[in-house]
Design an enzyme around this catalytic site. Structure first.
Site, mmCIF file in Angstrom:
data_model
loop_
_atom_site.group_PDB
_atom_site.id
_atom_site.type_symbol
_atom_site.label_atom_id
_atom_site.label_comp_id
_atom_site.label_asym_id
_atom_site.label_seq_id
_atom_site.Cartn_x
_atom_site.Cartn_y
_atom_site.Cartn_z
ATOM 1 N N LYS A 66 38.429 7.645 37.714
ATOM 2 C CA LYS A 66 37.182 7.146 37.108
ATOM 3 C C LYS A 66 37.511 5.963 36.216
ATOM 4 C CE LYS A 66 33.136 8.780 34.525
ATOM 5 N NZ LYS A 66 32.398 9.987 34.078
ATOM 6 N N ASP A 182 24.500 15.481 28.787
ATOM 7 C CA ASP A 182 23.912 14.757 29.921
ATOM 8 C C ASP A 182 23.894 15.683 31.132
ATOM 9 O OD1 ASP A 182 22.718 12.703 31.338
ATOM 10 O OD2 ASP A 182 24.579 11.649 31.761
ATOM 11 N N ASN A 187 24.905 15.639 37.320
ATOM 12 C CA ASN A 187 26.260 15.782 36.804
ATOM 13 C C ASN A 187 26.821 17.177 37.017
ATOM 14 O OD1 ASN A 187 26.734 13.142 36.003
ATOM 15 N ND2 ASN A 187 25.658 13.430 34.067
ATOM 16 N N ASP A 199 31.397 14.753 34.557
ATOM 17 C CA ASP A 199 30.841 13.692 33.717
ATOM 18 C C ASP A 199 30.647 14.143 32.272
ATOM 19 O OD1 ASP A 199 29.945 11.218 33.111
ATOM 20 O OD2 ASP A 199 28.122 11.282 34.323
HETATM 21 P P1 ADP Z 1 28.849 8.308 36.022
HETATM 22 O O1 ADP Z 1 27.638 9.163 36.246
HETATM 23 O O2 ADP Z 1 29.047 7.961 34.590
HETATM 24 O O3 ADP Z 1 28.898 7.137 36.927
HETATM 25 P P2 ADP Z 1 30.352 10.625 37.007
HETATM 26 O O4 ADP Z 1 31.507 11.241 36.325
HETATM 27 O O5 ADP Z 1 29.072 11.376 37.023
HETATM 28 O O6 ADP Z 1 30.157 9.163 36.385
HETATM 29 O O7 ADP Z 1 30.795 10.325 38.497
HETATM 30 C C1 ADP Z 1 29.967 9.640 39.400
HETATM 31 C C2 ADP Z 1 29.956 10.318 40.757
HETATM 32 O O8 ADP Z 1 31.261 10.344 41.308
HETATM 33 C C3 ADP Z 1 29.545 11.780 40.701
HETATM 34 O O9 ADP Z 1 28.164 11.931 40.808
HETATM 35 C C4 ADP Z 1 30.249 12.379 41.884
HETATM 36 O O10 ADP Z 1 29.491 12.175 43.055
HETATM 37 C C5 ADP Z 1 31.509 11.557 41.972
HETATM 38 N N1 ADP Z 1 32.626 12.253 41.293
HETATM 39 C C6 ADP Z 1 32.966 12.189 39.990
HETATM 40 N N2 ADP Z 1 34.051 12.920 39.714
HETATM 41 C C7 ADP Z 1 34.416 13.487 40.888
HETATM 42 C C8 ADP Z 1 35.485 14.372 41.272
HETATM 43 N N3 ADP Z 1 36.378 14.809 40.391
HETATM 44 N N4 ADP Z 1 35.550 14.752 42.565
HETATM 45 C C9 ADP Z 1 34.648 14.302 43.467
HETATM 46 N N5 ADP Z 1 33.643 13.472 43.165
HETATM 47 C C10 ADP Z 1 33.509 13.053 41.900
HETATM 48 MG MG MG Z 2 27.185 11.077 36.240
#
Ligand code: ADP
Ligand code: MG
Length: 337
Positions: A66, A182, A187, A199
């Site tokens: 991320k 959130d 999430n 998230d």
């Molecule tokens: P943001 O909403 O701030 O962009 P997130 O942490 O919610 O960040 O991640 C965005 C998207 O990425 C998530 O909705 C999910 O689909 C995918 N994602 C995030 N972390 C993972 C993970 N560890 N494994 C698989 N998919 C993930």
């Molecule tokens: Mg998110």
């Protein structure tokens, strides 16, 4: 080594450019050298605040990377989650975007650790550096598990997942001392038949000055989602009380929830709907010292009026003394004796 970062197509590449600045590229390069990463294979998500990439380690473990955005706009949104919490009192550089975004990765890492320690299903955090976080990838065969909002669920599965969600919220608050802040179907991932929390960069400690407001919001989102899926949900206040009632523990939780869910499946009358609307707006003091007029409230309570905050601060309905058992269980046990 730039060519090792393969992207699916041009459109991915465009959005990639503004988060993969030269410092991040250097960091990634080091991770390749150390064998932590063997390949980065495309983008899982490009969001408003972060991009998430799919990667593999040398021994083929799947990893999600991320990378947070560093634009000014996103900090403005984030500031209120950092300020007001003791963990980040030492941070004086909130006006400096690059330093601030580092805190964001550190915060998500430390929150994921807390979830792990509290036994809550969430991606295992691997490491963080700069504005980047590496964690366990949740999915199968390289496909990320769907968000709860995109999962296809039967009614009975939805009911089970509702119960899972509210138990997770209880554990987060009581065992990890965190409020997600959130939490919603966006999430939460639906992974191997269960819900998994993701998230958590904005999640705050229970002591954060806005924690209670964030918690009420989380309760509201989760309730709305499962209501849409025809689950007989607890009232918003009942859910909030369940999470914050200090007399609930892992031993009496099941019994407590069984009673609550029975009530939840009965029809909601108009009076209850009004109460819900009032609850959404009500000011909730977090400590007795924040209660505006203690004497007035005690008199109200004595005359039988229900006070929104009594459960939260662990008092009996008439504010007489600390409660030891959840009110509904105490009533039930009285009846049985
Ligand atoms: P943001 O909403 O701030 O962009 P997130 O942490 O919610 O960040 O991640 C965005 C998207 O990425 C998530 O909705 C999910 O689909 C995918 N994602 C995030 N972390 C993972 C993970 N560890 N494994 C698989 N998919 C993930
Ligand atoms: Mg998110």
């Amino acid at each position: 080594d730039k060519d090792r970062i393969r992207m699916k197509d041009k459109s991915d590449h465009a959005t990639t450019e503004n988060v993969l600045d030269s410092r991040i590229k250097k960091k990634l390069h080091k991770l390749f050298e150390r064998g932590v990463l063997a390949e980065i294979n495309g983008c899982i998500s490009t969001g408003k605040e972060a991009n998430v990439y799919y990667a593999k380690s040398k021994n083929q473990d799947e990893i999600a990377i991320k990378i947070y955005r560093t634009s000014i706009l996103t900090f403005k949104n984030r500031e209120k989650y950092i300020r007001g919490e003791y963990r980040f009192d030492h941070v004086y550089s909130l006006h400096n975007p690059r330093k601030m975004v580092k805190i964001w990765a550190e915060k998500e890492f430390s929150n994921l650790k807390r979830l792990e320690q509290g036994g809550i299903r969430a991606p295992r955090p691997l490491l963080y550096g700069g504005h980047m976080l590496l964690m366990e990838f949740l999915g199968s065969d390289g496909w990320a598990s769907p968000k709860l909002k995109d999962a296809i669920l039967t009614e009975s599965k939805s009911r089970m997942l509702y119960r899972e969600c509210i138990e997770i919220m209880w554990k987060m608050y009581n065992k990890c001392r965190l409020v997600h802040a959130d939490l919603s179907e966006y999430n939460i991932l639906y992974h191997n038949g269960s819900v998994v929390v993701i998230d958590v960069s904005q999640a705050v400690d229970r002591d954060h000055c806005n924690a209670i407001e964030f918690l009420r919001n989380d309760c509201s989102n989760i309730t709305a989602f499962f209501k849409k899926h025809n689950v007989g949900v607890m009232s918003l206040q009942a859910l909030f009380d369940f999470i914050t009632d200090p007399t609930i523990n892992e031993k009496n939780m099941d019994e407590y929830l069984d009673i609550q869910m029975q009530e939840a499946n009965e029809e909601i009358d108009p009076q209850q709907q009004i109460e819900e609307a009032v609850f959404k707006q009500a000011y909730i003091p977090q400590r007795l010292t924040q209660v505006v007029n203690v004497e007035r409230d005690i008199n109200l309570a004595k005359s039988g009026k229900d006070l929104i905050y009594k459960t939260l601060i662990g008092l009996k309905a008439d504010l007489s003394k600390p409660a030891e058992t959840p009110e509904i269980l105490a009533n039930k046990h009285k009846k049985n004796n």
